[in-house]
Design a protein around this motif. Sequence first.
Motif, short mmCIF file in Angstrom:
data_model
loop_
_atom_site.label_atom_id
_atom_site.label_comp_id
_atom_site.label_asym_id
_atom_site.label_seq_id
_atom_site.Cartn_x
_atom_site.Cartn_y
_atom_site.Cartn_z
N GLN A 50 13.79 -125.52 32.52
CA GLN A 50 12.61 -126.07 33.18
C GLN A 50 11.73 -124.96 33.74
O GLN A 50 10.50 -124.99 33.61
N GLN A 52 3.68 -122.25 30.77
CA GLN A 52 2.39 -122.86 31.07
C GLN A 52 1.54 -121.94 31.95
O GLN A 52 0.33 -121.82 31.76
N GLN A 53 2.20 -121.29 32.90
CA GLN A 53 1.46 -120.38 33.78
C GLN A 53 1.00 -119.14 33.02
O GLN A 53 -0.09 -118.62 33.26
N GLN A 75 6.74 -130.48 37.51
CA GLN A 75 7.44 -131.58 36.85
C GLN A 75 8.30 -132.37 37.84
O GLN A 75 8.60 -133.54 37.61
N ASN A 86 7.62 -126.29 40.93
CA ASN A 86 7.76 -126.90 39.61
C ASN A 86 7.02 -128.24 39.61
O ASN A 86 7.50 -129.21 40.20
N HIS A 130 -1.24 -123.00 36.82
CA HIS A 130 -0.50 -124.19 36.43
C HIS A 130 0.50 -124.58 37.52
O HIS A 130 0.74 -125.76 37.75
N LEU A 131 1.07 -123.59 38.17
CA LEU A 131 2.11 -123.84 39.17
C LEU A 131 1.51 -123.82 40.57
O LEU A 131 1.00 -122.78 41.02
N GLN A 159 7.83 -124.14 32.61
CA GLN A 159 6.73 -124.07 33.57
C GLN A 159 6.12 -122.67 33.58
O GLN A 159 4.90 -122.50 33.70
#
Length: 945
Positions: free
Chosen positions: A634, A641-642, A355, A353, A284-285, A638
């Motif tokens: 934040q 998600q990872q 985002q 990140n 994800h990252l 994140q």
Amino acid sequence: MIKNLKRNLALSAVAASVIVLGACSTADKDQEQLETGLSGSTIPYEKYELDNGLTVVLHQDDSDPLVEVNITYHVGSAREELGRSGFAHFFEHMMFQGSENVADEEHFKIVTEAGGTMNGSTNSDITNYYQTVPVNQLEKVLWLEADRMGFLLDAVTQEKFENQRETVKNERGQRVDNQPYGLRFERTGEALYPVGHPYSWSTIGYVEDLDRVNVNDLKKFFQKWYGPNNAVLTIGGAIDKAETKAWVEKYFGSIPRGPEVTKAEKAPAKLAETRYITLEDKVHLPLLQITMPTVYAKHPDEAPLDVLADILGGGKTSLLYKNMVKNGLAIQAFASHPCRELACEFTLLSLVNPQKVQSLKQMQTIIDETLVEFEERGVQDDDLQRTKASIESNTIFGLQSVAGKVRQLASGEIFSNEPDGIQADIERYNAVTKEDVMRVYNQYVKNKPAVVLSIVPKGQAQLAVAEQNFTLPERNFEAQTGEQADIKQAVIKDDFDRSIQPSAGVNPIVGIPDFWKHNLDNGIEILGVDTKETPTVFINIAMEGGTLLDSPSKPGVASMTAQMMNESTALSSNEELANRLALLGSRITFTSSGRYTNVYVTSLSKNLDETLVILKEKLFSPGFKEEDFTRLKQNTLQGLQQVLKNPSALASRARALVLYGEDTILGQPEGGTTASVESITVDDLKAYYDAYYRPNLVDMVVVGDISKAQALEATKLLASWEAKPYELPSFGEFDAPEKGKIYLVDNPGGVQSVISIVKHAMVYDAEGEYFKSRLMNFPLGGMFNSRINLNLREDKGYTYGARSGFSGGKLTGTFSAGADVAGQHTVASIQEFLSEISEYQKSGMTEEELELMKKAYTQRDALSSETPTRKAGILIRMLGYDLDKEYRERQKDIINKVTTEELNKLAARWLDTDSMDIIVVGDAETLREQLTVLDREIVDLSVPK
């Protein structure tokens, strides 16, 4: 050695929320800034050489009745040939498969039965094998190591070869191919070094290379590199030197020399231009890694390059932290300078990140700007002071265990022909000047070609820094052809019978370390141990409640509160605190997991007072600043998600959900879900701190070079801590199914499956059914030679490791069994698990297994309290479960008297596989139909996100 203080770069998902990429941070300070350098640090030793070339290093340490035996061969993946990668690591496995006088798997059994621990490791430059055992077992371990050095080849069969080849493939799948970012090192090495360079392939090797070779190829490799003249035998602990020398000569002296080994040439990489490579991965990252070639280990420029890495990216005081992490652009950012025998690399890394960052090109620009900033800023006094303090503290902490000292001696001898190189290393770091740091920056980093690796989510190659301009040449090698004659080991003549296993001496008697006890008026109970082995102090403050105090509708508050306690205070910024701690060589860490919020403090004795001043500020004057909270929130989101890309993390979440349900806090992730973290406010954290960071239910231990009087004086800072009652949650009985189900968690495209077999069991007790059930499980899945592991790993080759066990706390308890297995063997692995557990439930352990368990449990106390952290662990458990000092003696009495009949009744009661749920994390599309043969309801499970 200072070299060993550089932490290996590692990447893993932490369930709480954060992705951790370990950074290297090693350097020292300008001699001009120091009135005095570090005091002399040495490890006393005696070194000699046998006639066959075996170097022996002895270190006597009578502080604990144990001994560490380490044999290090100067061979790693760098000694392999092109197309023959993975041999050194493969042989690490083969060396545990028995030798002429030691049966298959018996090495593990003997060391386990002796109450010891053992393992092996391989890297690019060395392979080592190490055992820590009670001192009465020393002769036996020397016999074991000598037998596999001199009498291994005839025991290496085709069957063992095939089996371990599958095990190595499973290890690669588990650690590399099925892990997010797992190919990072392999891809970098391929691009940085020319084809055929010793570092151009990874230690674990390529599957196609492993498939290409046969058993005789492996035997040839052993003959060439595993002779006594290419090895160092290091022994440390409560040894009798004369007796030890006699045993070394007896068991190793007659083993003939191997072929003469030429020293490998130093070979730092060279790049003519920057190479861009892109790896699309299940992440994800996005990750950016810039790697530049530098020197080699022990080169005069290694130390200033380490200092440079620390300035640029060595934690919260670094420029990359300021420019990337503090502003929320990156989850992590660091610089490192890992060194190996033949070459070093300077690495700048950013875990982004998504985002806030649209592409990795943006992060490369920030890195370039950071380097310009460093040029303008220059090297400051604190830069050198911090790294000097780090060297001093890490060196001293590394001497807390005999194993740590032995490994330093072995490394020093292998790489420098000088076992105790600590003082020499300290001196070279003390000699680093500001001018040295700027010089190496200009010589190796500024505007230099690099390998730029972009790791991006699958299908998002556009996020890469630049289009890939480097392609690795295809690895085309012809298959092995023709027959090869069997390779035989040399004939060795002795005046004794090697087939007779040496007997052990008298088992040392080791109890719980002597401790003092004190209660503060506000309820804090303190236990302490005064030990003079190293000038260090370790403190653990355990606040009961932890994540259990979270609401099931808002998990993650306890975890985020602890994270915030590691940030700014009301009085100091994050960077100021980090700098103060670094200058002392101290650490203060807040964590929250399970039933406790813990505060860990490590300090050199001489710096404890100043460290505790910082602890007082962090504990009683937290900042809870909005900017820190926003960044951490934040990062947490994140990180969550990872985590969902990590199959082991998915399995952990699924276990909690299946066992406890989504309506209890036990069924929720400790670090929270994306929904719960989104809803958390800084006021939630302040409220949690105000309610639960209280002394009412605090246990505390102080272990180290500190008297009771000194400890009580030091802990006065806690005496004014204001009590405020709070209640701990309670949970009722959890329903157990009559017929367990299969819960399938989808990990699309996963090359491996994570299997977990679970059921509710008893809570913790020190002397009752829980304690005895752990004894019962030992032969089933509680050791390397367990029935489950020998079946799935050694016999079938389905996994790198399989296990089972009981885990209990104050409120809950479970039985679980599990493994990461090759995807194509998922169903077969489950069937073998169920078969082994069912057979054990029906027939129980044998008398032979009972005796092995008794010896293992009663002889391992010599290892249980060696270091300050181990001593602290014993004490905190005693406080947490209200145990008295004699409980370990009563446990020994139980072990000595327990019978197979009593333990087998527990197996019959607790190991009913019908009541166990089976969790599978794997490629659901492939597995769903296959799992139907197990005749259980299959439930597609989505874990909390």
